[in-house]
Write a protein that holds these residues in place. Structure first.
Motif, PDB file in Angstrom:
ATOM      1  N   SER A   1      -2.082  -3.045   9.218  1.00 20.76           N
ATOM      2  CA  SER A   1      -0.563  -3.620   9.974  1.00 20.76           C
ATOM      3  C   SER A   1       0.502  -2.807  10.051  1.00 20.76           C
ATOM      4  O   SER A   1       1.342  -3.059  10.859  1.00 20.76           O
ATOM      5  CB  SER A   1      -0.316  -4.776   9.403  1.00 20.76           C
ATOM      6  N   LYS A   2       0.872  -1.980   9.160  1.00 25.53           N
ATOM      7  CA  LYS A   2       1.962  -1.265   8.900  1.00 25.53           C
ATOM      8  C   LYS A   2       3.044  -1.881   8.738  1.00 25.53           C
ATOM      9  O   LYS A   2       4.367  -1.583   8.959  1.00 25.53           O
ATOM     10  CB  LYS A   2       2.004  -0.134  10.076  1.00 25.53           C
ATOM     11  N   SER A   3       3.082  -3.113   8.506  1.00 26.53           N
ATOM     12  CA  SER A   3       4.167  -4.214   8.370  1.00 26.53           C
ATOM     13  C   SER A   3       5.003  -3.774   7.121  1.00 26.53           C
ATOM     14  O   SER A   3       4.388  -3.595   6.330  1.00 26.53           O
ATOM     15  CB  SER A   3       3.882  -5.856   8.430  1.00 26.53           C
TER      16      SER A   3
ATOM     17  N   ALA B   1     -12.030   3.286  -7.717  1.00 22.91           N
ATOM     18  CA  ALA B   1     -10.959   3.341  -6.577  1.00 22.91           C
ATOM     19  C   ALA B   1     -10.090   2.287  -7.084  1.00 22.91           C
ATOM     20  O   ALA B   1     -10.326   1.333  -7.887  1.00 22.91           O
ATOM     21  CB  ALA B   1     -11.581   3.100  -5.327  1.00 22.91           C
ATOM     22  N   MET B   2      -8.673   2.164  -6.466  1.00 27.36           N
ATOM     23  CA  MET B   2      -7.767   1.257  -6.822  1.00 27.36           C
ATOM     24  C   MET B   2      -7.801   0.558  -5.264  1.00 27.36           C
ATOM     25  O   MET B   2      -7.660   1.263  -4.363  1.00 27.36           O
ATOM     26  CB  MET B   2      -6.275   1.775  -6.943  1.00 27.36           C
ATOM     27  N   HIS B   3      -7.744  -0.623  -5.264  1.00 26.99           N
ATOM     28  CA  HIS B   3      -7.549  -1.477  -3.977  1.00 26.99           C
ATOM     29  C   HIS B   3      -6.259  -2.259  -4.147  1.00 26.99           C
ATOM     30  O   HIS B   3      -5.827  -2.891  -4.967  1.00 26.99           O
ATOM     31  CB  HIS B   3      -8.790  -2.548  -3.955  1.00 26.99           C
ATOM     32  N   CYS B   4      -5.281  -1.652  -3.189  1.00 18.06           N
ATOM     33  CA  CYS B   4      -4.152  -2.459  -3.060  1.00 18.06           C
ATOM     34  C   CYS B   4      -3.981  -3.225  -1.803  1.00 18.06           C
ATOM     35  O   CYS B   4      -4.144  -2.716  -0.630  1.00 18.06           O
ATOM     36  CB  CYS B   4      -3.078  -1.115  -3.132  1.00 18.06           C
ATOM     37  N   SER B   5      -3.288  -4.354  -1.940  1.00 17.23           N
ATOM     38  CA  SER B   5      -3.416  -5.540  -0.871  1.00 17.23           C
ATOM     39  C   SER B   5      -2.030  -5.935  -0.928  1.00 17.23           C
ATOM     40  O   SER B   5      -1.442  -6.475  -1.872  1.00 17.23           O
ATOM     41  CB  SER B   5      -4.367  -6.627  -1.156  1.00 17.23           C
ATOM     42  N   TYR B   6      -1.114  -5.974   0.332  1.00 14.26           N
ATOM     43  CA  TYR B   6       0.091  -6.641   0.367  1.00 14.26           C
ATOM     44  C   TYR B   6      -0.025  -8.022   0.982  1.00 14.26           C
ATOM     45  O   TYR B   6      -0.783  -8.371   1.646  1.00 14.26           O
ATOM     46  CB  TYR B   6       0.907  -5.899   1.331  1.00 14.26           C
TER      47      TYR B   6
ATOM     48  N   VAL C   1      -5.968  -6.251   7.344  1.00 14.56           N
ATOM     49  CA  VAL C   1      -4.979  -5.518   7.902  1.00 14.56           C
ATOM     50  C   VAL C   1      -3.720  -5.100   7.019  1.00 14.56           C
ATOM     51  O   VAL C   1      -2.771  -4.247   7.192  1.00 14.56           O
ATOM     52  CB  VAL C   1      -4.127  -6.055   9.116  1.00 14.56           C
ATOM     53  N   ASN C   2      -3.837  -5.648   5.711  1.00 14.44           N
ATOM     54  CA  ASN C   2      -2.788  -5.388   4.653  1.00 14.44           C
ATOM     55  C   ASN C   2      -3.288  -4.698   3.443  1.00 14.44           C
ATOM     56  O   ASN C   2      -2.490  -4.384   2.662  1.00 14.44           O
ATOM     57  CB  ASN C   2      -2.284  -6.902   4.359  1.00 14.44           C
ATOM     58  N   ASP C   3      -4.305  -3.929   3.741  1.00 21.43           N
ATOM     59  CA  ASP C   3      -4.740  -3.366   2.110  1.00 21.43           C
ATOM     60  C   ASP C   3      -5.278  -2.113   2.392  1.00 21.43           C
ATOM     61  O   ASP C   3      -5.509  -1.545   3.527  1.00 21.43           O
ATOM     62  CB  ASP C   3      -5.960  -3.820   1.592  1.00 21.43           C
TER      63      ASP C   3
END
Length: 228
Positions: free
Chosen positions: A83-85, A126-131, A181-183
């Motif tokens: 998303s690049k938001s 792995a690290m999973h990062c979600s906004y 789209v946020n991760d």
């Protein structure tokens, strides 16, 4: 060696394996019932919100994207998401087996090869990062208020699990196997196993932040049962 002896050894091996599985199931059910109490109030106001959030497989620790103690967007750039938001408010971070994360968004997607490698220290982590823009409390999402010192300890615990490049930056994993789209995914330290799962890590993160947690748990249930 006679056929009878071979059969005896095979049966013994099967018995040992079944015994280990049974012990693991018992530990997975009983040890999460033992609660590690939260640390006593350190005198600071508990004004920083964090969340524990599960998608039914992985438990994430969700924190503010930015405050005066930490700016996660500077280390986990918004530009690394589809998303690049830049208007997200929270970031959820979890640690786990790379194969599980990239190939197993739900239990229905689980493959034997993925599970076998993960269980026996045979793959990377792995690290999973979600906004997130907002967080909604429910059975799968619980809010916890913590102090500034507790948050500092939590941030250090989480950051220490990221692999870094020669410049000290988190290492992005190029992949289209994101959940939304946020991760985004990043390389991590350590090896996943049946004794050290994504939920075990999240449980340890709560301990690092001085919050109540299970003595040990391989599952999200073991965490959330203490936050009903």
């Amino acid at each position: 060696m006679s056929v009878k002896m071979i059969l005896l050894y095979v049966l013994k091996a099967i018995g040992i394996i079944l015994g280990i599985v049974a012990l693991y199931v018992v530990m997975g059910l009983l040890l999460p019932l033992i609660e590690v109490s939260a640390e006593k109030n350190d005198g600071q106001t508990k004004d920083i919100p964090i969340y524990i959030y599960t998608n039914g497989v992985h438990t994430d620790i969700v924190m503010p994207v930015k405050n005066d103690l930490q700016d996660w967007s500077a280390k986990v750039p918004f530009s690394n998401t589809k998303s690049k938001s830049t208007d997200y408010t929270y970031i959820g971070i979890g640690w786990g087996d790379k194969g599980f994360y990239l190939d197993t968004p739900t239990w229905a997607d689980l493959k034997f090869s993925t599970a076998f490698k993960a269980a026996f220290w045979l793959s990377d982590s792995a690290m999973h990062c979600s906004y997130y823009k907002t967080m909604k409390e429910g059975d799968d999402c619980k809010k916890i208020m913590i102090s500034r010192d507790q948050y500092k300890n939590l941030v250090k615990f989480v950051e220490d699990k990221f692999d870094r490049d020669q410049n000290g930056n988190f290492i992005l994993i190029p992949t289209n196997a994101v959940y939304d789209v946020n991760d985004a995914f990043y390389d991590a330290k350590g090896k996943y196993s049946f004794l050290n799962t994504c939920n075990t890590w999240a449980n340890d993160a709560l301990k690092a932040a001085g919050q109540k947690a299970a003595l040990w748990t391989p599952s999200d249930f073991g965490i959330f049962r203490h936050y009903k």
